[in-house]
Design a protein around this motif. Structure first.
Motif, PDB file in Angstrom:
ATOM      1  N   ASP A 335      70.502  69.832 -18.104  1.00 58.39           N
ATOM      2  CA  ASP A 335      71.030  68.579 -17.565  1.00 58.39           C
ATOM      3  C   ASP A 335      72.239  68.921 -16.700  1.00 58.39           C
ATOM      4  OD1 ASP A 335      73.077  66.295 -17.628  1.00 58.39           O
ATOM      5  OD2 ASP A 335      71.302  65.286 -18.419  1.00 58.39           O
ATOM      6  N   PRO A 336      72.204  68.628 -15.412  1.00 55.51           N
ATOM      7  CA  PRO A 336      73.292  69.051 -14.513  1.00 55.51           C
ATOM      8  C   PRO A 336      74.651  68.465 -14.874  1.00 55.51           C
ATOM      9  CG  PRO A 336      71.751  67.575 -13.385  1.00 55.51           C
ATOM     10  CD  PRO A 336      71.118  67.957 -14.675  1.00 55.51           C
ATOM     11  N   ASP A 337      74.692  67.228 -15.376  1.00 54.62           N
ATOM     12  CA  ASP A 337      75.971  66.625 -15.754  1.00 54.62           C
ATOM     13  C   ASP A 337      76.561  67.305 -16.987  1.00 54.62           C
ATOM     14  OD1 ASP A 337      75.836  64.837 -13.653  1.00 54.62           O
ATOM     15  OD2 ASP A 337      74.921  63.245 -14.858  1.00 54.62           O
ATOM     16  N   ILE A 338      75.709  67.585 -17.958  1.00 55.09           N
ATOM     17  CA  ILE A 338      76.157  68.309 -19.154  1.00 55.09           C
ATOM     18  C   ILE A 338      76.672  69.685 -18.763  1.00 55.09           C
ATOM     19  CG2 ILE A 338      75.353  69.465 -21.267  1.00 55.09           C
ATOM     20  CD1 ILE A 338      75.568  66.588 -21.862  1.00 55.09           C
ATOM     21  N   GLN A 339      75.941  70.391 -17.920  1.00 54.32           N
ATOM     22  CA  GLN A 339      76.332  71.739 -17.525  1.00 54.32           C
ATOM     23  C   GLN A 339      77.626  71.735 -16.710  1.00 54.32           C
ATOM     24  OE1 GLN A 339      75.089  74.503 -18.726  1.00 54.32           O
ATOM     25  NE2 GLN A 339      73.557  73.356 -19.888  1.00 54.32           N
ATOM     26  N   ARG A 340      77.774  70.746 -15.815  1.00 56.95           N
ATOM     27  CA  ARG A 340      79.020  70.648 -15.039  1.00 56.95           C
ATOM     28  C   ARG A 340      80.208  70.421 -15.959  1.00 56.95           C
ATOM     29  NH1 ARG A 340      79.302  65.141 -12.577  1.00 56.95           N
ATOM     30  NH2 ARG A 340      79.838  64.748 -14.754  1.00 56.95           N
ATOM     31  N   ASP A 341      80.064  69.488 -16.892  1.00 55.69           N
ATOM     32  CA  ASP A 341      81.186  69.170 -17.772  1.00 55.69           C
ATOM     33  C   ASP A 341      81.490  70.321 -18.725  1.00 55.69           C
ATOM     34  OD1 ASP A 341      81.341  66.757 -16.487  1.00 55.69           O
ATOM     35  OD2 ASP A 341      80.322  65.614 -18.059  1.00 55.69           O
ATOM     36  N   TRP A 342      80.462  70.969 -19.232  1.00 55.18           N
ATOM     37  CA  TRP A 342      80.661  72.155 -20.085  1.00 55.18           C
ATOM     38  C   TRP A 342      81.451  73.222 -19.327  1.00 55.18           C
ATOM     39  CZ3 TRP A 342      81.027  74.660 -24.401  1.00 55.18           C
ATOM     40  CH2 TRP A 342      80.745  76.031 -24.488  1.00 55.18           C
ATOM     41  N   ASN A 343      81.077  73.454 -18.094  1.00 53.26           N
ATOM     42  CA  ASN A 343      81.758  74.443 -17.263  1.00 53.26           C
ATOM     43  C   ASN A 343      83.239  74.084 -17.092  1.00 53.26           C
ATOM     44  OD1 ASN A 343      81.380  76.863 -15.515  1.00 53.26           O
ATOM     45  ND2 ASN A 343      81.966  75.472 -13.868  1.00 53.26           N
ATOM     46  N   CYS A 344      83.486  72.849 -16.674  1.00 57.89           N
ATOM     47  CA  CYS A 344      84.849  72.449 -16.323  1.00 57.89           C
ATOM     48  C   CYS A 344      85.741  72.208 -17.531  1.00 57.89           C
ATOM     49  CB  CYS A 344      84.817  71.217 -15.431  1.00 57.89           C
ATOM     50  SG  CYS A 344      84.049  71.521 -13.826  1.00 57.89           S
ATOM     51  N   PHE A 388      81.858  64.326 -25.364  1.00 55.61           N
ATOM     52  CA  PHE A 388      80.931  65.371 -24.922  1.00 55.61           C
ATOM     53  C   PHE A 388      80.048  65.832 -26.076  1.00 55.61           C
ATOM     54  CE2 PHE A 388      79.919  69.841 -23.795  1.00 55.61           C
ATOM     55  CZ  PHE A 388      79.235  69.599 -22.613  1.00 55.61           C
ATOM     56  N   ILE A 389      80.621  65.963 -27.250  1.00 56.62           N
ATOM     57  CA  ILE A 389      79.851  66.364 -28.438  1.00 56.62           C
ATOM     58  C   ILE A 389      78.752  65.336 -28.720  1.00 56.62           C
ATOM     59  CG2 ILE A 389      79.975  66.642 -30.950  1.00 56.62           C
ATOM     60  CD1 ILE A 389      82.794  67.899 -30.490  1.00 56.62           C
ATOM     61  N   LEU A 390      79.079  64.052 -28.604  1.00 55.99           N
ATOM     62  CA  LEU A 390      78.071  63.003 -28.803  1.00 55.99           C
ATOM     63  C   LEU A 390      76.931  63.126 -27.800  1.00 55.99           C
ATOM     64  CD1 LEU A 390      80.268  59.821 -29.471  1.00 55.99           C
ATOM     65  CD2 LEU A 390      78.854  61.063 -31.129  1.00 55.99           C
ATOM     66  N   ARG A 391      77.282  63.402 -26.549  1.00 51.84           N
ATOM     67  CA  ARG A 391      76.260  63.563 -25.512  1.00 51.84           C
ATOM     68  C   ARG A 391      75.354  64.750 -25.812  1.00 51.84           C
ATOM     69  NH1 ARG A 391      79.596  64.261 -20.346  1.00 51.84           N
ATOM     70  NH2 ARG A 391      77.554  64.495 -19.355  1.00 51.84           N
ATOM     71  N   VAL A 392      75.953  65.846 -26.260  1.00 58.46           N
ATOM     72  CA  VAL A 392      75.157  67.033 -26.601  1.00 58.46           C
ATOM     73  C   VAL A 392      74.216  66.727 -27.765  1.00 58.46           C
ATOM     74  CG1 VAL A 392      75.292  69.384 -27.533  1.00 58.46           C
ATOM     75  CG2 VAL A 392      76.833  68.694 -25.676  1.00 58.46           C
ATOM     76  N   LYS A 393      74.720  66.026 -28.782  1.00 54.46           N
ATOM     77  CA  LYS A 393      73.876  65.666 -29.929  1.00 54.46           C
ATOM     78  C   LYS A 393      72.714  64.768 -29.506  1.00 54.46           C
ATOM     79  CE  LYS A 393      77.315  66.081 -33.619  1.00 54.46           C
ATOM     80  NZ  LYS A 393      78.172  65.349 -34.599  1.00 54.46           N
ATOM     81  N   ASN A 394      72.998  63.821 -28.625  1.00 51.41           N
ATOM     82  CA  ASN A 394      71.938  62.929 -28.140  1.00 51.41           C
ATOM     83  C   ASN A 394      70.875  63.690 -27.356  1.00 51.41           C
ATOM     84  OD1 ASN A 394      73.065  60.631 -29.287  1.00 51.41           O
ATOM     85  ND2 ASN A 394      74.243  60.107 -27.462  1.00 51.41           N
ATOM     86  N   LYS A 395      71.313  64.653 -26.551  1.00 54.66           N
ATOM     87  CA  LYS A 395      70.367  65.477 -25.788  1.00 54.66           C
ATOM     88  C   LYS A 395      69.535  66.344 -26.720  1.00 54.66           C
ATOM     89  CE  LYS A 395      70.940  64.395 -21.454  1.00 54.66           C
ATOM     90  NZ  LYS A 395      69.821  63.927 -20.615  1.00 54.66           N
ATOM     91  N   GLU A 396      70.185  66.881 -27.758  1.00 53.97           N
ATOM     92  CA  GLU A 396      69.454  67.667 -28.756  1.00 53.97           C
ATOM     93  C   GLU A 396      68.365  66.821 -29.419  1.00 53.97           C
ATOM     94  OE1 GLU A 396      71.691  71.162 -31.046  1.00 53.97           O
ATOM     95  OE2 GLU A 396      72.631  69.221 -31.348  1.00 53.97           O
ATOM     96  N   LYS A 397      68.721  65.597 -29.734  1.00 55.86           N
ATOM     97  CA  LYS A 397      67.765  64.697 -30.369  1.00 55.86           C
ATOM     98  C   LYS A 397      66.581  64.401 -29.438  1.00 55.86           C
ATOM     99  CE  LYS A 397      67.563  60.181 -32.656  1.00 55.86           C
ATOM    100  NZ  LYS A 397      68.316  58.942 -32.985  1.00 55.86           N
TER     101      LYS A 397
END
Length: 404
Positions: A335-344, A388-397
């Motif tokens: 997910d480009p938004d997840i990856q951008r935010d993880w990076n920054c 961000f953690i919530l977003r990652v958990k939702n993507k995992e789900k």
């Protein structure tokens, strides 16, 4: 001929906007676009554009005998592309002369080399891709880690990635009686050459230039050349490493910093037996005198030259640990938004703002922070990280459901 190796760090973080507890789960955009654009444009006018023009003038005036090197963080390149294309074009003109070297680093100016070899390699790869994109396929040969952070282990990882050399601080507690004015080798992989910052002469320009209480104020080219000539003749390379914002931002134009730099190359050529070299030229031409042993990471920050600017208190350590607990999950998410935010979110500045160091170094930390207190910086960051953690958990789900 002995050489002066000028290296400039160019970095602007992607700053986080004020983010309240009540925004968690509701607002997934974290970045203060207005501040980021405003600061880039301000520093462009005060530093990047006038200094790049001056360096281009000097390179042409001395027919390529004057040389410098830069590392520009990936997050800074992204902001140049978005907010200051004129700055990006001015850097392209410098690189096109063939007398300006671009160094590799981590894309987000991150601390990942301290935590994760795999993330470190990914970050370096992303940064190399950006150098290729913006500078006509440029391939860096020398590495500069975030804030000159270095250890034997980090150097070995850099050597494994194929780099010929690496820059770091000539920290007193590492060198002891030895001089920074030689080429050294990594203690684990001697194929990696190491260039050490001469912090005395570098900081005379970067920090003391406009200090009227300094015993050697004002700093003139004549005085600086006298100090250069005092370097013992067997010492072959003088590494002057500093923030690029020294010119016009930290040391305002009114201090005479631009005139100092305009006059310096001519004074060096006329009154010394030094020339100028890029880091790649310095590591290729110099013969390493010894291995440099750095078992514990060093940096160029603060009096201690260690990691305490970023990881010196419980706030910083908690935020740092919580962030990197996500790595194994984030790398699986396309997910480009997840990856951008993880990076920054890995950018070292976020942790720097949380520093509670006092006394002389405290003033420097306060200067660079846009928060009222380190605790405000911590709370704001942790609110964002919670979302961000919530977003990652939702993507995992989502991934798990798709796999069923």
């Amino acid at each position: 001929m002995r050489n002066i190796c000028f290296y400039f760090q160019v970095h602007q973080p992607l700053r986080i906007k004020p983010y309240r507890f009540f925004d968690i789960g509701e607002d997934h955009y974290y970045w203060d676009d207005y501040s980021n654009k405003s600061i880039i444009r301000k520093v462009a006018q005060k530093c990047y554009l006038p200094m790049n023009a001056l360096l281009l003038e000097l390179i042409h005036a001395y027919k390529g005998q004057f040389k410098v090197a830069f590392s520009i963080s990936g997050v800074c390149l992204d902001q140049f592309e978005a907010y200051a294309p004129d700055v990006l074009e001015s850097f392209r003109k410098l690189v096109a002369t063939g007398h300006v070297e671009m160094l590799s680093e981590t894309d987000a100016h991150a601390l990942c080399s301290l935590k994760s070899k795999s993330e470190f390699e990914r970050m370096v790869g992303r940064h190399k891709d950006k150098l290729k994109k913006h500078f006509d396929g440029y391939e860096p040969k020398v590495f500069r880690n975030t804030e000159l952070i270095y250890s034997d282990k980090i150097g070995a990882m850099v050597a494994e990635m194929g780099f010929e050399g690496m820059l770091t601080e000539g920290a007193k507690h590492i060198l002891g009686w030895k001089s920074p004015n030689f080429v050294y080798q990594n203690a684990i992989d001697p194929n990696l050459k190491v260039l050490l910052k001469n912090f005395q002469l570098s900081d005379d320009i970067a920090f003391r230039f406009s200090n009227k209480t300094w015993n050697d104020y004002p700093l003139t080219t004549e005085k600086f050349v006298t100090w250069i000539n005092a370097i013992p003749k067997e010492q072959e390379v003088l590494n002057l490493f500093m923030d690029y914002e020294t010119f016009g931002e930290h040391q305002w134009a009114e201090t005479g910093i631009f005139e100092f730099m305009r006059a310096l190359p001519g004074a060096v050529f006329k009154y010394t037996n030094f020339g100028f070299a890029t880091p790649t030229e310095a590591v290729r031409q110099g013969t390493p005198v010894a291995k440099i042993h750095v078992p514990t990471p060093i940096s160029w920050a603060d009096e201690e030259r260690d990691l305490t600017a970023w990881l010196g208190n419980d706030l910083q350590k908690e935020a740092f640990t919580k962030l990197y607990e996500l790595e194994s999950k984030v790398v699986k998410i396309d997910d480009p938004d997840i990856q951008r935010d993880w990076n920054c979110l890995q950018t070292s500045d976020h942790f720097y703002y949380m520093s509670t160091k006092a006394l002389s170094d405290g003033a420097v930390h306060t200067y660079f922070s846009h928060y009222d207190t380190p605790y405000d910086a911590f709370i704001n960051y942790m609110n964002v990280l919670s979302d961000f953690i919530l977003r990652v958990k939702n993507k995992e789900k989502e991934l798990a459901e798709a796999a069923e």
